[in-house]
Motif scaffolding. Structure first.
Motif, PDB file in Angstrom:
ATOM      1  N   LEU A   6      -1.597 -11.372   5.179  1.00  0.00           N
ATOM      2  CA  LEU A   6      -2.224 -10.050   4.204  1.00  0.00           C
ATOM      3  C   LEU A   6      -3.237 -10.784   3.347  1.00  0.00           C
ATOM      4  O   LEU A   6      -3.093 -11.848   2.843  1.00  0.00           O
ATOM      5  CB  LEU A   6      -1.186  -9.410   3.408  1.00  0.00           C
ATOM      6  N   ASP A   8      -4.600  -9.963   0.108  1.00  0.00           N
ATOM      7  CA  ASP A   8      -4.348  -8.931  -1.011  1.00  0.00           C
ATOM      8  C   ASP A   8      -5.554  -8.500  -1.830  1.00  0.00           C
ATOM      9  O   ASP A   8      -5.142  -7.380  -2.511  1.00  0.00           O
ATOM     10  CB  ASP A   8      -3.306  -9.626  -2.040  1.00  0.00           C
ATOM     11  N   ALA A  40       9.249  -4.572  13.094  1.00  0.00           N
ATOM     12  CA  ALA A  40       9.118  -4.184  11.681  1.00  0.00           C
ATOM     13  C   ALA A  40       9.851  -5.247  10.857  1.00  0.00           C
ATOM     14  O   ALA A  40       9.508  -5.550   9.800  1.00  0.00           O
ATOM     15  CB  ALA A  40       9.334  -2.874  11.339  1.00  0.00           C
ATOM     16  N   LYS A  41      11.081  -5.152  11.069  1.00  0.00           N
ATOM     17  CA  LYS A  41      12.071  -6.225  10.259  1.00  0.00           C
ATOM     18  C   LYS A  41      11.616  -7.554  10.157  1.00  0.00           C
ATOM     19  O   LYS A  41      11.574  -8.021   9.237  1.00  0.00           O
ATOM     20  CB  LYS A  41      13.507  -6.010  10.821  1.00  0.00           C
ATOM     21  N   VAL A  44       8.317  -7.575   7.893  1.00  0.00           N
ATOM     22  CA  VAL A  44       8.651  -7.625   6.510  1.00  0.00           C
ATOM     23  C   VAL A  44       9.367  -8.754   5.940  1.00  0.00           C
ATOM     24  O   VAL A  44       9.262  -8.943   4.754  1.00  0.00           O
ATOM     25  CB  VAL A  44       9.508  -6.378   6.036  1.00  0.00           C
ATOM     26  N   ALA A  45      10.156  -9.417   6.758  1.00  0.00           N
ATOM     27  CA  ALA A  45      11.164 -10.650   6.430  1.00  0.00           C
ATOM     28  C   ALA A  45       9.852 -11.619   6.054  1.00  0.00           C
ATOM     29  O   ALA A  45      10.142 -12.609   5.177  1.00  0.00           O
ATOM     30  CB  ALA A  45      11.747 -11.088   7.424  1.00  0.00           C
ATOM     31  N   LYS A  46       8.671 -11.685   6.591  1.00  0.00           N
ATOM     32  CA  LYS A  46       7.754 -12.688   6.268  1.00  0.00           C
ATOM     33  C   LYS A  46       6.794 -12.121   5.136  1.00  0.00           C
ATOM     34  O   LYS A  46       6.504 -12.628   3.995  1.00  0.00           O
ATOM     35  CB  LYS A  46       6.995 -12.920   7.292  1.00  0.00           C
ATOM     36  N   LEU A  47       6.550 -10.766   5.118  1.00  0.00           N
ATOM     37  CA  LEU A  47       5.347 -10.200   4.218  1.00  0.00           C
ATOM     38  C   LEU A  47       5.964  -9.417   3.024  1.00  0.00           C
ATOM     39  O   LEU A  47       4.962  -9.269   2.183  1.00  0.00           O
ATOM     40  CB  LEU A  47       4.356  -9.336   5.142  1.00  0.00           C
ATOM     41  N   ALA A  48       7.105  -9.340   2.851  1.00  0.00           N
ATOM     42  CA  ALA A  48       7.718  -8.470   1.901  1.00  0.00           C
ATOM     43  C   ALA A  48       6.967  -7.148   1.791  1.00  0.00           C
ATOM     44  O   ALA A  48       6.858  -6.889   0.402  1.00  0.00           O
ATOM     45  CB  ALA A  48       7.763  -9.272   0.632  1.00  0.00           C
ATOM     46  N   ILE A  49       6.778  -6.524   2.839  1.00  0.00           N
ATOM     47  CA  ILE A  49       6.141  -5.069   2.564  1.00  0.00           C
ATOM     48  C   ILE A  49       7.158  -4.132   3.035  1.00  0.00           C
ATOM     49  O   ILE A  49       8.053  -4.438   3.802  1.00  0.00           O
ATOM     50  CB  ILE A  49       4.768  -4.975   3.396  1.00  0.00           C
ATOM     51  N   ASN A  50       6.767  -2.764   2.786  1.00  0.00           N
ATOM     52  CA  ASN A  50       7.307  -1.724   3.202  1.00  0.00           C
ATOM     53  C   ASN A  50       7.516  -1.685   4.954  1.00  0.00           C
ATOM     54  O   ASN A  50       6.354  -1.818   5.415  1.00  0.00           O
ATOM     55  CB  ASN A  50       6.940  -0.637   2.725  1.00  0.00           C
ATOM     56  N   PRO A  51       8.843  -1.511   5.689  1.00  0.00           N
ATOM     57  CA  PRO A  51       8.752  -1.717   6.930  1.00  0.00           C
ATOM     58  C   PRO A  51       7.753  -0.439   7.741  1.00  0.00           C
ATOM     59  O   PRO A  51       7.500  -0.659   8.636  1.00  0.00           O
ATOM     60  CB  PRO A  51      10.236  -1.457   7.276  1.00  0.00           C
ATOM     61  N   ASN A  52       7.883   0.791   6.804  1.00  0.00           N
ATOM     62  CA  ASN A  52       7.094   1.848   7.449  1.00  0.00           C
ATOM     63  C   ASN A  52       5.548   1.520   7.545  1.00  0.00           C
ATOM     64  O   ASN A  52       4.965   2.209   8.179  1.00  0.00           O
ATOM     65  CB  ASN A  52       7.224   3.179   6.625  1.00  0.00           C
ATOM     66  N   LYS A  56       3.894   2.392  10.770  1.00  0.00           N
ATOM     67  CA  LYS A  56       2.512   3.089  10.914  1.00  0.00           C
ATOM     68  C   LYS A  56       1.075   2.340  11.361  1.00  0.00           C
ATOM     69  O   LYS A  56       0.725   3.041  12.301  1.00  0.00           O
ATOM     70  CB  LYS A  56       2.090   3.400   9.265  1.00  0.00           C
ATOM     71  N   ARG A 122     -21.106   6.200   3.838  1.00  0.00           N
ATOM     72  CA  ARG A 122     -20.198   7.515   3.365  1.00  0.00           C
ATOM     73  C   ARG A 122     -20.704   8.693   3.903  1.00  0.00           C
ATOM     74  O   ARG A 122     -19.936   9.259   4.200  1.00  0.00           O
ATOM     75  CB  ARG A 122     -20.539   7.241   1.942  1.00  0.00           C
TER      76      ARG A 122
END
Lengths: 136, 289
Positions: A6, A8, A40-41, A44-52, A56, A122
């Motif tokens: 990621l 940030d 997903a698990k 998220v276990a690596k990136l500490a983000i929401n699994p959804n 998505k 745009r």
């Protein structure tokens, strides 16, 4: 298996970053049809983000036909992304180079060019959305 | 789907000071919900009311469709208070045993697995653990009662960046596995942005925002342009925050009407910018009160 990272500070939504990384890996041949994506698990276990957020990104790629979700066994690569046509890329880049040279001759500095680029992007996004609205 | 937490005109006063007032909310289940706001905005008061540690001065709160203090609710709600209360003289193993005695639905194998994954020594005294380890232990205890709703009050505020990341990794893995609904209060907006799908923003003892983050982000934009033309934006948009320089205006606007004037630069906002804007614009009220 793909290892997501990621950025940030990029300002790009997290699910878009994940989707871009999958497309990129497909284009480079780092992911091939049949390869399994991390759950997903696992992500998220690596990136500490929401699994959804992960789901998505996968749904988005599934809609594009790149991934397939097999209930109970995981998410897999369905098709590879053909590398872009090199000749076409070279030609597009040449035209952009010519355009930038013309803009500089007209006295535009980098920031002017970037502002113009963003305005055009745009407008293009907006026109496309309007087109969709009219169709709907 | 019934909301996991519902408040109706909820308020709590300490002496003459309202810590929370006119709070009407319905929080959706199966999500990670961020509760943000400046210090003293009422976050801890709201969570304490939800778990029944405080009684409302006015209004009502229902958790999982019931009153907070009903026995069924107590069994189904996990709560980790800000100071992570644990007994310092117990070992990790004894803390888990106590959890098993106190909670009928205790998941003993799950609790042991979590402790192993985190790497906590079972015979270590709680008082000898680091801040990060104590937080992880408090989270383990709360999760091992298998709650349907987990309330965490500033769980990572006093942790170093690595302990914070590890805590959030554990929490998010748990969400992926069990789908537990989490309400997480924090003033670390970057963490909230990554982990939460729904945002509740409290400021000056009132709810200022409560919606899913995607909706909030799609409703707001940051526009910069000539100050003289700024009024034209006010008709089609709600201006949340406005910064004026001599000739330039920077506005955070709410509303989806297109802005096509090439004089205006439009960009999306981050959740952090959005939260900061709502927090700071609600400050003058506080000064006036």
């Amino acid at each position: 298996m793909i290892d997501f990272q990621l950025d940030d500070r990029s300002g790009v939504a997290t699910y878009l970053q994940l989707a871009q990384q999958v497309r990129h890996a497909l284009r480079l041949g780092l992911l091939e049809p049949g390869d399994k994506l991390p759950t997903a698990k696992e992500v998220v276990a690596k990136l500490a983000i929401n699994p959804n957020t992960v789901l998505k990104a996968y749904r988005e790629l599934e809609r594009e036909g790149l991934l397939v979700v097999r209930q109970g066994s995981g998410t897999f690569v369905r098709t590879s992304l053909a590398p872009r046509d090199q000749a076409e890329l070279v030609e597009l880049q040449q035209r952009l180079t010519d355009w930038v040279a013309a803009a500089r001759r007209a006295g535009l500095i980098d920031e002017d060019i970037e502002a113009m680029y963003r305005a055009v992007m745009r407008k293009d996004t907006h026109d496309t959305e309007e087109l969709h609205d009219t169709r709907a | 789907m019934t909301p996991v937490l519902e408040a109706e005109g909820l308020g709590r006063r300490y002496g003459r000071q309202w810590a929370l007032r006119d709070c009407t909310l319905a929080l959706p289940g199966g999500q990670v919900i961020g509760l943000v706001g400046p210090n003293g905005a009422g976050k801890t008061t709201l969570l304490s009311l939800a778990v029944g540690l405080l009684r409302p001065t006015e209004g009502e709160v229902r958790v999982l469709g019931r009153r907070p203090r009903s026995p069924g609710t107590v069994a189904e709600v996990g709560f980790v208070a800000q100071d992570k209360p644990l007994y310092r003289n117990l070992t990790v193993a004894e803390t888990l045993r106590m959890g098993a005695w106190l909670n009928p639905g205790w998941d003993a194998p799950g609790a042991r697995d979590r402790i192993t994954r985190i790497g906590l020594p079972m015979d270590q005294k709680v008082g000898k653990l680091s801040g990060g380890q104590r937080s992880q232990l408090a989270l383990t205890v709360a999760l091992s009662k298998r709650p349907k709703l987990l309330l965490l009050d500033e769980p990572v505020a006093d942790l170093d960046p690595i302990a914070r990341r590890d805590f959030l990794r554990t929490l998010m893995s748990e969400v992926a596995e069990s789908g537990v609904t989490v309400v997480l209060s924090s003033h670390l907006l970057a963490d909230v942005e990554k982990t939460c799908e729904f945002l509740v923003l409290l400021a000056t003892s009132h709810v200022q925002l409560a919606d899913d983050t995607e909706t909030l982000l799609s409703q707001h934009r940051m526009v910069t342009g000539p100050r003289a033309d700024a009024q034209s934006l006010f008709s089609a948009h709600t201006v949340v925050q406005a910064d004026y320089a001599e000739r330039q205006a920077t506005l955070l606007v709410r509303g989806r009407a297109p802005i096509n004037d090439p004089m205006w630069t439009v960009r999306p906002v981050s959740l952090e910018e959005l939260a900061l804007a709502y927090m700071s614009t609600s400050l003058p009220q506080e000064v006036a009160a």
